[in-house]
Each structure stands twice: as C-alpha cells, then as structure tokens.
Design an enzyme around this catalytic site. Structure first.
Site, short mmCIF file in Angstrom:
data_model
loop_
_atom_site.label_atom_id
_atom_site.label_comp_id
_atom_site.label_asym_id
_atom_site.label_seq_id
_atom_site.Cartn_x
_atom_site.Cartn_y
_atom_site.Cartn_z
N ASP A 14 0.83 -1.21 0.00
CA ASP A 14 0.00 0.00 0.00
C ASP A 14 0.86 1.26 0.00
O ASP A 14 1.72 1.43 0.85
CB ASP A 14 -0.90 -0.02 1.23
CG ASP A 14 -2.09 0.89 1.12
OD1 ASP A 14 -1.98 1.95 0.47
OD2 ASP A 14 -3.14 0.55 1.69
N HIS A 16 -0.53 4.45 0.01
CA HIS A 16 -1.34 5.60 0.44
C HIS A 16 -0.67 6.27 1.64
O HIS A 16 -0.57 5.67 2.71
CB HIS A 16 -2.76 5.15 0.80
CG HIS A 16 -3.54 4.69 -0.38
ND1 HIS A 16 -3.56 3.37 -0.79
CD2 HIS A 16 -4.32 5.37 -1.24
CE1 HIS A 16 -4.33 3.26 -1.85
NE2 HIS A 16 -4.80 4.46 -2.16
#
Length: 155
Positions: A14, A16
C-alpha cells in the site's frame, strides 16, 4: 519525562501516504515519538524498527488498498520468533470491495493483530488503554481451617 513511542507504517503493498502523515502529526501533537516507516512497509521492516526501538508500546499499521491481511501473513512468524513483542494495531480499509464482513477482521486477529480500529480518531484512547497499568489480581484469602469431624461415640 519519558516520551511514549509508537512505530507507524502502511502495509507492504500500500502506497497511500496521506492518512499515515495525518496520524503521525496527531500523535506527535499529543507528545508521542513516532517512528514513521512510511508506505509499503513489510513485517520484517516493522520488526527491525521494533528491534531498534524496543520501548515502542505499539506497532500501528494502516492499509487503504484492502490487502492488509495478505500483507501481514508473515506476522505470526515474527511474533513467534519474538520480533514483535508489543501490540500490533491495524486500521483503514481492510478488505477489497464495498461489503465488509466480520470474517475480514477475524482473520486479522487470527494472525496476531492485537486490535483492529474502525476510525483513526480511536487511536489515542486505545494507546492510553494499552499503556494503563493492569491492576494486580485480588489476593484470594486462604480458606479457613476446618476442624476434623469427631468420630462417632467419642466425647
């Protein structure tokens, strides 16, 4: 005064970063030392950070892409080897798809996650709860001695 330390990062697949930075900022404003590993952090990287900061009271892992479980499959081994001795807290979007099921959370607990958070605003209270001293169990009084039964016919 001792500064409370946490290790923060985003799960391995991930990238983000926004929520990660907001959480780091919020915790620092509350006086925490935040060891922020950033995005795409593997279990091994969390373990290495814990080795460098053994006083960390928790490892905080965020995930927004829904692959937290897959990214944390090495967690049981790291815990079994004593590489992550503090609680591991996970939050964010923890599964792919719009329908979330309790099984998604249960399988995170099954691999050694200590707590799953629904909202980042819960984090300071959860950390305070984890840091609170556990009361010692109440001492159980010893049973009162019982007298031996008197044999029949004895006086």
């Amino acid at each position: 005064m001792h500064r409370r330390t946490v290790i923060l990062g985003v799960a391995a697949s991930d990238s983000h970063a926004v929520a990660n930075q907001l959480i780091a900022h919020t915790l620092r404003a509350r006086g925490f030392q935040v060891i922020n590993l950033g995005t795409c952090t593997t279990v091994d990287e969390f373990a290495a950070a814990h080795r460098e900061h053994p006083d960390a009271e928790a490892v905080l892992i965020g995930s927004l892409n829904g692959h937290a479980y897959e990214d944390l499959l090495d967690l049981p081994e790291a815990r079994a080897r004593g590489l992550l001795g503090c609680p591991v807290l996970v939050g964010g979007n923890l599964s792919v798809g719009s329908r979330k099921q309790s099984a998604d959370i249960e399988r995170l607990y099954a691999i050694g996650v200590h707590r799953v958070l629904n909202d980042a605003s819960e984090l300071p209270a959860v950390l305070d709860e984890l840091a609170a001293p556990t009361p010692a169990p109440a001492a159980t009084p010893a049973p009162a001695p019982t007298s031996a039964p008197t044999p029949a016919g004895a006086s």
